[in-house]
Design a protein around this motif. Structure first.
Motif, PDB file in Angstrom:
ATOM      1  N   LEU A 181       1.213   9.168  10.348  1.00 42.44           N
ATOM      2  CA  LEU A 181       0.580  10.399  10.820  1.00 42.44           C
ATOM      3  C   LEU A 181       1.416  11.640  10.543  1.00 42.44           C
ATOM      4  CD1 LEU A 181      -0.609   9.125  14.290  1.00 42.44           C
ATOM      5  CD2 LEU A 181      -1.954   9.350  12.201  1.00 42.44           C
ATOM      6  N   LYS A 182       2.681  11.423  10.243  1.00 45.28           N
ATOM      7  CA  LYS A 182       3.578  12.574  10.131  1.00 45.28           C
ATOM      8  C   LYS A 182       3.174  13.542   9.023  1.00 45.28           C
ATOM      9  CE  LYS A 182       7.839  11.222  12.315  1.00 45.28           C
ATOM     10  NZ  LYS A 182       9.236  10.844  12.138  1.00 45.28           N
ATOM     11  N   MET A 211       0.843  -1.205   0.000  1.00 41.92           N
ATOM     12  CA  MET A 211       0.000   0.000   0.000  1.00 41.92           C
ATOM     13  C   MET A 211       0.876   1.252   0.000  1.00 41.92           C
ATOM     14  SD  MET A 211      -3.194   0.883   2.447  1.00 41.92           S
ATOM     15  CE  MET A 211      -2.284   0.516   3.939  1.00 41.92           C
ATOM     16  N   ASN A 212       0.577   2.166  -0.869  1.00 41.72           N
ATOM     17  CA  ASN A 212       1.428   3.360  -0.898  1.00 41.72           C
ATOM     18  C   ASN A 212       1.046   4.356   0.192  1.00 41.72           C
ATOM     19  OD1 ASN A 212      -0.517   5.273  -1.754  1.00 41.72           O
ATOM     20  ND2 ASN A 212      -0.292   4.618  -3.860  1.00 41.72           N
ATOM     21  N   ARG A 213       1.864   5.352   0.291  1.00 47.46           N
ATOM     22  CA  ARG A 213       1.773   6.287   1.390  1.00 47.46           C
ATOM     23  C   ARG A 213       0.464   7.080   1.398  1.00 47.46           C
ATOM     24  NH1 ARG A 213       6.604  10.542   2.081  1.00 47.46           N
ATOM     25  NH2 ARG A 213       5.629  11.967   3.531  1.00 47.46           N
ATOM     26  N   ILE A 214       0.099   7.556   0.227  1.00 46.94           N
ATOM     27  CA  ILE A 214      -1.122   8.358   0.146  1.00 46.94           C
ATOM     28  C   ILE A 214      -2.351   7.515   0.496  1.00 46.94           C
ATOM     29  CG2 ILE A 214      -2.634   9.660  -1.409  1.00 46.94           C
ATOM     30  CD1 ILE A 214      -0.146  11.214  -0.661  1.00 46.94           C
ATOM     31  N   GLU A 215      -2.387   6.273  -0.010  1.00 51.54           N
ATOM     32  CA  GLU A 215      -3.504   5.388   0.321  1.00 51.54           C
ATOM     33  C   GLU A 215      -3.561   5.131   1.826  1.00 51.54           C
ATOM     34  OE1 GLU A 215      -5.967   4.382  -1.648  1.00 51.54           O
ATOM     35  OE2 GLU A 215      -4.981   5.731  -3.072  1.00 51.54           O
ATOM     36  N   ASN A 216      -2.410   4.960   2.399  1.00 50.35           N
ATOM     37  CA  ASN A 216      -2.328   4.743   3.837  1.00 50.35           C
ATOM     38  C   ASN A 216      -2.863   5.958   4.602  1.00 50.35           C
ATOM     39  OD1 ASN A 216      -1.709   3.218   6.085  1.00 50.35           O
ATOM     40  ND2 ASN A 216       0.357   4.076   6.268  1.00 50.35           N
ATOM     41  N   GLU A 217      -2.486   7.121   4.158  1.00 50.95           N
ATOM     42  CA  GLU A 217      -2.945   8.344   4.818  1.00 50.95           C
ATOM     43  C   GLU A 217      -4.449   8.513   4.679  1.00 50.95           C
ATOM     44  OE1 GLU A 217      -0.676  11.714   3.666  1.00 50.95           O
ATOM     45  OE2 GLU A 217       1.209  10.777   4.239  1.00 50.95           O
ATOM     46  N   LYS A 218      -4.964   8.098   3.543  1.00 50.01           N
ATOM     47  CA  LYS A 218      -6.416   8.177   3.348  1.00 50.01           C
ATOM     48  C   LYS A 218      -7.137   7.306   4.366  1.00 50.01           C
ATOM     49  CE  LYS A 218      -6.585   9.162  -1.589  1.00 50.01           C
ATOM     50  NZ  LYS A 218      -6.865   8.576  -2.911  1.00 50.01           N
ATOM     51  N   ARG A 219      -6.620   6.110   4.553  1.00 52.18           N
ATOM     52  CA  ARG A 219      -7.232   5.218   5.538  1.00 52.18           C
ATOM     53  C   ARG A 219      -7.184   5.821   6.933  1.00 52.18           C
ATOM     54  NH1 ARG A 219      -5.798  -0.977   5.294  1.00 52.18           N
ATOM     55  NH2 ARG A 219      -5.019  -0.272   7.290  1.00 52.18           N
ATOM     56  N   VAL A 220      -6.059   6.445   7.241  1.00 53.60           N
ATOM     57  CA  VAL A 220      -5.902   7.042   8.565  1.00 53.60           C
ATOM     58  C   VAL A 220      -6.906   8.180   8.771  1.00 53.60           C
ATOM     59  CG1 VAL A 220      -4.357   8.373  10.056  1.00 53.60           C
ATOM     60  CG2 VAL A 220      -3.484   6.394   8.804  1.00 53.60           C
ATOM     61  N   ILE A 221      -7.032   9.027   7.775  1.00 49.09           N
ATOM     62  CA  ILE A 221      -7.929  10.182   7.944  1.00 49.09           C
ATOM     63  C   ILE A 221      -9.382   9.729   8.023  1.00 49.09           C
ATOM     64  CG2 ILE A 221      -8.350  10.829   5.503  1.00 49.09           C
ATOM     65  CD1 ILE A 221      -7.420  13.312   8.252  1.00 49.09           C
ATOM     66  N   VAL A 222      -9.732   8.699   7.269  1.00 49.19           N
ATOM     67  CA  VAL A 222     -11.093   8.155   7.334  1.00 49.19           C
ATOM     68  C   VAL A 222     -11.387   7.631   8.741  1.00 49.19           C
ATOM     69  CG1 VAL A 222     -12.550   6.219   6.561  1.00 49.19           C
ATOM     70  CG2 VAL A 222     -11.373   7.652   4.880  1.00 49.19           C
ATOM     71  N   CYS A 223     -10.429   6.906   9.304  1.00 44.93           N
ATOM     72  CA  CYS A 223     -10.593   6.376  10.663  1.00 44.93           C
ATOM     73  C   CYS A 223     -10.724   7.508  11.671  1.00 44.93           C
ATOM     74  CB  CYS A 223      -9.389   5.513  11.057  1.00 44.93           C
ATOM     75  SG  CYS A 223      -9.355   3.923  10.229  1.00 44.93           S
ATOM     76  N   MET A 224      -9.881   8.510  11.520  1.00 49.03           N
ATOM     77  CA  MET A 224      -9.889   9.623  12.473  1.00 49.03           C
ATOM     78  C   MET A 224     -11.222  10.351  12.473  1.00 49.03           C
ATOM     79  SD  MET A 224      -6.325  11.627  12.326  1.00 49.03           S
ATOM     80  CE  MET A 224      -4.812  10.952  12.977  1.00 49.03           C
ATOM     81  N   ILE A 225     -11.734  10.609  11.284  1.00 44.14           N
ATOM     82  CA  ILE A 225     -12.996  11.342  11.182  1.00 44.14           C
ATOM     83  C   ILE A 225     -14.136  10.494  11.743  1.00 44.14           C
ATOM     84  CG2 ILE A 225     -14.682  12.305   9.552  1.00 44.14           C
ATOM     85  CD1 ILE A 225     -12.284  13.211   7.840  1.00 44.14           C
ATOM     86  N   ALA A 276      -6.453  16.216  16.755  1.00 40.93           N
ATOM     87  CA  ALA A 276      -6.130  16.380  18.169  1.00 40.93           C
ATOM     88  C   ALA A 276      -6.906  15.379  19.012  1.00 40.93           C
ATOM     89  CB  ALA A 276      -6.441  17.807  18.628  1.00 40.93           C
ATOM     90  N   PHE A 277      -8.129  15.110  18.581  1.00 42.58           N
ATOM     91  CA  PHE A 277      -8.974  14.182  19.316  1.00 42.58           C
ATOM     92  C   PHE A 277      -8.644  12.729  18.991  1.00 42.58           C
ATOM     93  CE2 PHE A 277     -12.742  11.536  19.742  1.00 42.58           C
ATOM     94  CZ  PHE A 277     -13.048  11.751  21.072  1.00 42.58           C
ATOM     95  N   SER A 278      -8.590  12.417  17.713  1.00 40.13           N
ATOM     96  CA  SER A 278      -8.467  11.023  17.281  1.00 40.13           C
ATOM     97  C   SER A 278      -7.024  10.557  17.156  1.00 40.13           C
ATOM     98  CB  SER A 278      -9.165  10.825  15.930  1.00 40.13           C
ATOM     99  OG  SER A 278     -10.505  11.221  16.013  1.00 40.13           O
ATOM    100  N   GLY A 279      -6.127  11.508  16.928  1.00 35.87           N
ATOM    101  CA  GLY A 279      -4.726  11.158  16.716  1.00 35.87           C
ATOM    102  C   GLY A 279      -4.156  10.218  17.762  1.00 35.87           C
ATOM    103  N   PRO A 280      -4.238  10.611  19.034  1.00 35.38           N
ATOM    104  CA  PRO A 280      -3.670   9.755  20.092  1.00 35.38           C
ATOM    105  C   PRO A 280      -4.275   8.354  20.104  1.00 35.38           C
ATOM    106  CG  PRO A 280      -4.200  11.921  20.951  1.00 35.38           C
ATOM    107  CD  PRO A 280      -4.765  11.857  19.557  1.00 35.38           C
ATOM    108  N   PHE A 298      -2.250   3.642  18.401  1.00 36.68           N
ATOM    109  CA  PHE A 298      -2.213   2.240  18.802  1.00 36.68           C
ATOM    110  C   PHE A 298      -2.424   1.315  17.603  1.00 36.68           C
ATOM    111  CE2 PHE A 298      -3.540   4.471  22.674  1.00 36.68           C
ATOM    112  CZ  PHE A 298      -2.499   4.076  23.494  1.00 36.68           C
ATOM    113  N   HIS A 299      -3.026   1.854  16.574  1.00 30.86           N
ATOM    114  CA  HIS A 299      -3.394   1.004  15.444  1.00 30.86           C
ATOM    115  C   HIS A 299      -2.547   1.243  14.203  1.00 30.86           C
ATOM    116  CE1 HIS A 299      -6.860  -0.001  17.832  1.00 30.86           C
ATOM    117  NE2 HIS A 299      -7.142   1.266  17.944  1.00 30.86           N
ATOM    118  N   HIS A 300      -1.943   2.404  14.134  1.00 35.26           N
ATOM    119  CA  HIS A 300      -1.179   2.726  12.936  1.00 35.26           C
ATOM    120  C   HIS A 300       0.222   3.180  13.322  1.00 35.26           C
ATOM    121  CE1 HIS A 300      -4.462   2.655   9.958  1.00 35.26           C
ATOM    122  NE2 HIS A 300      -5.200   2.879  11.017  1.00 35.26           N
TER     123      HIS A 300
END
Ligand SMILES: [Zn+2]
Length: 100
Positions: free
Chosen positions: A91-92, A1-15, A76-80, A84-86
């Motif tokens: 996140l950088k 999985m490339n970086r951008i796809e990974n970041e997309k997954r992270v932002i979806v989870c966070m929201i 700020a809310f979801s990041g911490p 544990f999962h990513h």
């Protein structure tokens, strides 16, 4: 999985985490859905893609001012909780693009 796809997954989870706790909807509320669409769209268009390293020097930042504040609140809310999962590396880019 490339970086951008990974970041997309992270932002979806966070929201999703943010909306669940703040708006108490079973599905994403309209506001959060819009923010998610925006964020995914911006990530797709990120001109530096895989080679991107310095978001605060990017001439086409991923987030505009208004959405930046929203994204920041979500992070700020979801990041911490996400750490544990990513791997932190995922996140950088997101963090630097929201802070830059
Ligand atoms: Zn919401």
């Amino acid at each position: 999985m490339n970086r951008i796809e990974n970041e997309k997954r992270v932002i979806v989870c966070m929201i999703r985490i943010y909306c669940l706790k703040h708006h108490h909807q079973e599905r994403l509320c309209d506001e959060c859905q819009q923010l998610q669409n925006y964020a995914l769209n911006r990530l797709s268009r990120c001109r530096y893609g895989e080679n991107k390293s310095f978001c605060n020097k990017c001439p086409t930042p991923c987030y505009q001012k208004t959405h930046k504040d929203q994204i920041r609140r979500v992070m700020a809310f979801s990041g911490p909780k996400m750490l544990f999962h990513h791997p932190i590396i995922a996140l950088k880019h997101l963090l630097s693009s929201a802070m830059g």
